[in-house]
Design a protein around this motif. Structure first.
Motif, PDB file in Angstrom:
ATOM      1  N   ARG A 134      25.148  54.695  37.161  1.00 40.90           N
ATOM      2  CA  ARG A 134      25.184  53.239  37.095  1.00 40.90           C
ATOM      3  C   ARG A 134      25.903  52.719  38.328  1.00 40.90           C
ATOM      4  NH1 ARG A 134      28.420  50.152  33.427  1.00 40.90           N
ATOM      5  NH2 ARG A 134      29.258  52.065  32.607  1.00 40.90           N
ATOM      6  N   VAL A 135      25.412  51.618  38.842  1.00 42.33           N
ATOM      7  CA  VAL A 135      26.087  50.992  39.967  1.00 42.33           C
ATOM      8  C   VAL A 135      26.283  49.522  39.627  1.00 42.33           C
ATOM      9  CG1 VAL A 135      25.943  50.355  42.391  1.00 42.33           C
ATOM     10  CG2 VAL A 135      24.990  52.510  41.623  1.00 42.33           C
ATOM     11  N   GLU A 136      27.468  49.057  39.806  1.00 41.66           N
ATOM     12  CA  GLU A 136      27.667  47.628  39.587  1.00 41.66           C
ATOM     13  C   GLU A 136      28.273  47.015  40.827  1.00 41.66           C
ATOM     14  OE1 GLU A 136      29.633  46.703  35.897  1.00 41.66           O
ATOM     15  OE2 GLU A 136      28.583  48.419  35.034  1.00 41.66           O
ATOM     16  N   LEU A 137      27.794  45.813  41.115  1.00 41.34           N
ATOM     17  CA  LEU A 137      28.261  45.151  42.312  1.00 41.34           C
ATOM     18  C   LEU A 137      28.802  43.789  41.952  1.00 41.34           C
ATOM     19  CD1 LEU A 137      25.824  46.879  43.956  1.00 41.34           C
ATOM     20  CD2 LEU A 137      26.666  45.311  45.656  1.00 41.34           C
ATOM     21  N   ARG A 138      29.775  43.398  42.695  1.00 44.27           N
ATOM     22  CA  ARG A 138      30.285  42.058  42.471  1.00 44.27           C
ATOM     23  C   ARG A 138      30.721  41.525  43.819  1.00 44.27           C
ATOM     24  NH1 ARG A 138      35.563  40.397  39.038  1.00 44.27           N
ATOM     25  NH2 ARG A 138      36.679  41.468  40.686  1.00 44.27           N
ATOM     26  N   PRO A 139      30.138  40.410  44.220  1.00 45.54           N
ATOM     27  CA  PRO A 139      30.547  39.855  45.502  1.00 45.54           C
ATOM     28  C   PRO A 139      31.993  39.394  45.416  1.00 45.54           C
ATOM     29  CG  PRO A 139      28.672  38.661  44.562  1.00 45.54           C
ATOM     30  CD  PRO A 139      29.176  39.574  43.507  1.00 45.54           C
ATOM     31  N   VAL A 140      32.736  39.589  46.456  1.00 47.29           N
ATOM     32  CA  VAL A 140      34.108  39.118  46.483  1.00 47.29           C
ATOM     33  C   VAL A 140      34.189  38.031  47.537  1.00 47.29           C
ATOM     34  CG1 VAL A 140      36.507  39.741  46.853  1.00 47.29           C
ATOM     35  CG2 VAL A 140      34.903  41.423  45.954  1.00 47.29           C
ATOM     36  N   SER A 141      34.785  36.964  47.189  1.00 46.67           N
ATOM     37  CA  SER A 141      34.978  35.934  48.197  1.00 46.67           C
ATOM     38  C   SER A 141      36.437  35.538  48.176  1.00 46.67           C
ATOM     39  CB  SER A 141      34.080  34.741  47.889  1.00 46.67           C
ATOM     40  OG  SER A 141      34.556  33.631  48.600  1.00 46.67           O
ATOM     41  N   THR A 142      36.979  35.354  49.324  1.00 50.85           N
ATOM     42  CA  THR A 142      38.394  34.984  49.369  1.00 50.85           C
ATOM     43  C   THR A 142      38.549  33.491  49.133  1.00 50.85           C
ATOM     44  OG1 THR A 142      38.146  34.808  51.737  1.00 50.85           O
ATOM     45  CG2 THR A 142      39.158  36.815  50.884  1.00 50.85           C
ATOM     46  N   LEU A 143      37.413  32.794  49.150  1.00 51.27           N
ATOM     47  CA  LEU A 143      37.505  31.343  48.978  1.00 51.27           C
ATOM     48  C   LEU A 143      37.900  31.007  47.540  1.00 51.27           C
ATOM     49  CD1 LEU A 143      34.377  30.458  51.098  1.00 51.27           C
ATOM     50  CD2 LEU A 143      36.786  30.531  51.785  1.00 51.27           C
TER      51      LEU A 143
END
Lengths: 805, 158
Positions: A366-375
């Protein structure tokens, strides 16, 4: 208990890490304050400790543990690096190498107590005088050793637990996830765990524990364990109650909120990013990168997790940059993780692509992704706050992890038995012959049917087959090649030790480590190189004082270089030492009774220099235990010639000496001069052929019983191959002669006809025939016939004996 | 089960006699091809040929047994035998068939069989009026100098 494959992987890793330590120790000696170097060594030692511990090699684990401790103290500035310490460390490295041999069964019962004493001697004073440092050390070790207890490795709670938590919360109870870490040297862990449980039970109800309670009771856990507690008490109260238990090193408490957990259980328990990482992300965002948190879960029961993790890393690195990994990269490399790990990736690729690419790796579940934004502040402030207490060590760690990424660059390899490659090579040889036959058939068809479409097609197929087999052959050849770094890497240490022993100062420069050559060549070339390097240090480079007197820089230069030159590898060893004096050699030759004074004086400089390759010839003023015993240079030359190589030297008195070694890239293929004798074809390796001549039978003269010819005023013994081999021949008035040479000796060999040069693949004559005098093997010609390869050296030797007789 | 009670052998012709060799040791059978002579090799050593990209020695079985070597015909074959990791070829006059021979019909070799020294032999099988001499493939290549000495002695005594 462990399979050969696992032990193999372990040994490979061990070798690599030992090399890292070796290289960095050498740097450290010159730059005692270099933090990067200290860290490198520390990490390498730590890795070895981890994996050897897992594999059950206690001695190795204990030794590396001590090395690690020593370096930790150095890192913290509690110790300074001294030459003495470096010597001890090198000794420790030698011991590790011995221990490695113990694993492979090459040595037994290595004693490590001596070296352990020496290491503790290095840090001895510190240990006794400063309790605090010992404690700090313990803490550091604990932090490194029990990632399971770190805040990063929180267990994801399963649905059952969450259901209970939810109920309890409805009933006004609070739920905490509590991670307890015991001090590193805790005795009777089970008892401590039991005490912790007791206290918790007094305050509330423990509804889940990892590892399970019964395992905790047996003490079968590392240093940390984790429980879920339902209680009315505050976190502070729980914390202080637990910290009162002796030998509890660290307690981390986090409230459980089912809603959040449910999300996490369904998805992934994302790591909290610390400021360092966020800063990096912020910078990257400016450059147009997007940061993702990527969680990768491997299949249950994945074999060699470390390899998978490595593949994932490789893949991710291709798409962008991995700036953080949890657990840290080195833990991943060791396979010290459960099923999942998480990294922060900076990339310009889109989410789907990353996901798909990683999913394509075998055994990734399984691969999970989550965008990270410093904003947007990542991950919910609340969590960050709670985690604040533990965030500090985590930050330190992850900063380290970020730096470590380049170190993950282990070569992606499989181990293959050379025999298999040889077999492959043979099969390709077969293909080549079939290709030739196909070509011939194409010609026949063309003669018969003219060049119609079908014939064209056959030609095309034959050509293509030819290309593919050619490539195949080349690739397999390459597969047999190894970088010369394999042996070069041993030298810096050796140079250091030798120089130290002899009181010389040497700047050792190595170039062309990546040059690749056949593993057989590599095996043979090691010893001659060691010898030449030792010679340079011992006889070549002057002691520092003498150099200063001569107006040379105090530190001598020794330059080792490998490079490609046409189809050869050229290795040069040059020093800027005193050079070799041809006159001294002449004198020596007279003393040794090899020449009389007159003929010695007639030797050219070149010939005089050649003398050093003679057995029993040494010009060293005194014999040291390193070199100068006069057995050596002749051995060097023999070894190199055995693999069809050449060694030459250039020297200038007072300026320096350069040895140049030319080696074939491979032993399997040689360029040969093909000749016929009777019906059969023979091959002379070109490395021994000095020229070919066509002579008249009348030019042959007789000296005693032997035939000779005169070539450019030099008398060469003449040998008729047909007589030597007792084969038929068709010699006429005009004779073809091949002049073969080995170590200044020349013999003219009469053959029937010269066919030309060709690259041939050497085949052994096989066990049954064994060594046939005068032959070194056979080869298969393009038309499928077998040709014999002449062993020039043995022929010259035989002829030499006739000559003397 | 049956394999225990019978042996499979490759049957070939040599000097008008019928021989058999255990099929397990036979890798393949090829037609005659050009053989490269090895200078200085023993007399029965015919030379080397290429096989699967490698080279293997080929012996003349007749001469190995001290018999007179026959003419090479279109029937001549090279039987490729593998014994203890050594692969070699042996030239025979013709290869006939593969037979199953019941162990019961195999008898120890008589003191002298077809002029071949018995140490090469495993036994003799009588099968439907045919006499098949079974070779011990382990001993074809390596026997001992003793063998040669005996041969020499015999010749001297003639």
């Amino acid at each position: 208990m462990f399979s050969d494959i696992e032990i193999g992987v372990f040994l490979d890793e061990l070798e690599e890490k030992l090399q890292v330590i070796n290289d960095n120790l050498l740097i450290l000696e010159n730059e005692p304050d270099n933090q990067d170097v200290l860290n490198e060594i520390f990490r390498a030692a730590h890795t070895i400790k981890g994996s050897s511990g897992v594999m059950g090699y206690e001695k190795m684990a204990s030794l590396t543990h001590n090395i690690e401790n020593l370096f930790d103290m150095i890192r913290q500035g509690k110790l300074t690096v001294t030459t003495e310490m470096i010597n001890v460390l090198f000794e420790a490295l030698d011991t590790l190498n011995l221990l490695k041999k113990e694993v492979t069964g090459e040595s037994v019962d290595v004693d490590i107590s001596d070296i352990l004493n020496k290491i503790s001697g290095c840090m001895g004073g510190e240990l006794c005088s400063a309790d605090s440092s010992a404690k700090a050390q313990n803490e550091a070790a604990a932090a490194v050793e029990s990632p399971a207890a770190g805040s990063e490795r929180r267990q994801v709670l399963d649905d059952n637990v969450l259901a209970v938590v939810r109920e309890a919360q409805a009933g006004g109870l609070k739920a905490y996830q509590i991670a307890v870490t015991l001090a590193e040297d805790t005795q009777m862990k089970s008892v401590r765990a039991f005490l912790v449980f007791e206290i918790l039970q007094q305050m509330g109800e423990v509804i889940s524990s990892n590892p399970p309670a019964d395992e905790l009771q047996q003490g079968s856990f590392d240093l940390g364990f984790e429980v879920v507690l339902l209680t009315k008490e505050s976190t502070e109260k729980v914390q202080s109650a637990l910290m009162n238990v002796a030998e509890v090193d660290k307690v981390e408490i986090r409230p459980v909120t089912p809603a959040e957990e449910a999300e996490n259980a369904a998805g992934h328990q994302w790591q909290i990013l610390d400021d360092n990482v966020l800063n990096v992300i912020r910078e990257a965002e400016v450059r147009g990168f997007q940061a993702y948190q990527v969680a990768v879960i491997l299949d249950e029961g994945t074999q060699m997790k470390s390899v998978r993790a490595f593949l994932v890393f490789e893949t991710l690195q291709q798409m962008g940059e991995v700036i953080k990994s949890t657990p840290p990269a080195e833990e991943l490399q060791e396979g010290n993780f459960d099923r999942g790990f998480e990294v922060v990736l900076l990339t310009q690729e889109d989410q789907d692509k990353i996901q798909n690419t990683i999913m394509s790796i075998a055994e990734v579940n399984r691969v999970e992704l989550r965008p990270v934004s410093t904003l947007q502040t990542p991950n919910g402030q609340a969590k960050t706050k709670v985690g604040a207490k533990t965030a500090a060590p985590a930050a330190k760690k992850s900063a380290g992890a970020g730096k470590e990424q380049p170190a993950v660059k282990t070569a992606k390899t499989v181990r293959v038995d050379v025999q298999k490659l040889d077999n492959l090579m043979n099969l390709v040889g077969e293909l080549v012959i079939d290709r030739t036959r196909l070509n011939r058939f194409a010609e026949i068809f063309e003669d018969k049917y003219g060049s119609d479409e079908l014939v064209e097609s056959i030609n095309e197929i034959a050509n293509h087959l030819g290309q593919v087999t050619g490539d195949l052959q080349e690739q397999i050849m390459k597969a047999r090649m190894l970088p010369i770094a394999q042996i070069f890497n041993r030298f810096p240490r050796m140079v250091r030790d030798t120089a130290q022993k002899l009181g010389k100062e040497i700047d050792f420069i190595v170039e062309g480590k990546e040059t690749e050559l056949d593993r057989n060549v590599i095996e043979v070339i090691g010893d001659p190189l060691i010898h030449l390097i030792r010679n340079s240090i011992d006889h070549g480079i002057e002691p520092p004082e003498e150099r200063e007197r001569l107006g040379k820089p105090r530190v001598g230069k020794l330059h080792l270089k490998a490079s490609y030159h046409e189809s050869h590898i050229v290795i040069t060893i040059s020093d800027d030492g005193r050079g070799i004096d041809a006159d001294k050699l002449r004198q020596k030759a007279v003393e040794k009774g090899l020449y009389d004074r007159e003929s010695a004086s007639r030797l050219t400089d070149r010939e005089a220099l050649e003398l050093i390759f003679k057995a029993g010839f040494s010009t060293a003023k005194e014999v040291s235990d390193l070199s100068g015993r006069g057995v050596g240079m002749d051995v060097v030359r023999t070894a190199i010639e055995q693999i069809n190589g050449m060694v030459e030297l250039h020297t200038e008195v007072g300026v320096g000496t350069t040895f140049t070694i030319r080696l074939p890239l491979t032993l399997a293929i040689i360029r040969s001069l093909m000749v016929t004798l009777g019906e059969q074809v023979y091959a002379f390796p070109l490395s021994n052929v000095s020229e070919t001549l066509r002579i008249n039978a009348g030019e042959i003269r007789r000296v005693g019983n032997n035939e000779v010819i005169v070539v450019r005023e030099r008398i060469l013994p003449l040998l008729r191959l047909s007589e030597r081999f007792g084969m038929g021949s068709s010699e006429g008035e005009n004779l073809f002669v091949v002049v073969i040479a080995s170590a200044e000796k020349r013999v003219a060999v009469v053959v029937d006809k010269l066919l030309g040069e060709q690259e041939i693949v050497i085949k052994s004559l096989g066990e049954y025939l064994g060594e046939v005098p005068g032959l070194s093997g056979a080869t298969i010609l393009g038309d499928g016939r077998v040709a014999l390869i002449i062993d020039s050296r043995s022929i010259i030797k035989d002829a030499g004996m006739c000559e003397e007789a | 089960m049956s394999s225990q009670n019978e042996e499979q052998v490759v049957v070939f012709q040599l000097n008008d006699q019928t021989y058999g060799i255990d099929i397990v040791s036979v890798r393949e059978i090829i037609r005659m091809e050009e053989i490269t002579k090895i200078p200085g090799a023993p007399d029965f050593m015919e030379g080397i040929i290429k096989l699967r990209g490698g080279v293997i020695p080929v012996i003349d079985l007749c001469r190995r047994f001290g018999l007179i070597s026959g003419e090479r015909t279109s029937q001549s074959r090279i039987i490729i035998v593998q014994v203890n990791n050594t692969t070699f070829g042996m030239i025979v006059d013709a290869v006939q068939e593969v037979l199953r021979i019941p162990s019961s019909s195999i008898e120890p070799p008589p003191p002298m069989a077809g002029g071949v020294n018995v140490s090469y032999l495993k036994g003799v099988a009588l099968l439907e009026e045919r006499l098949i001499i079974l070779l011990d493939h382990n001993k074809i290549l390596y026997d001992s100098e003793q063998e040669e000495l005996q041969q020499l002695e015999k010749e001297l005594n003639k």
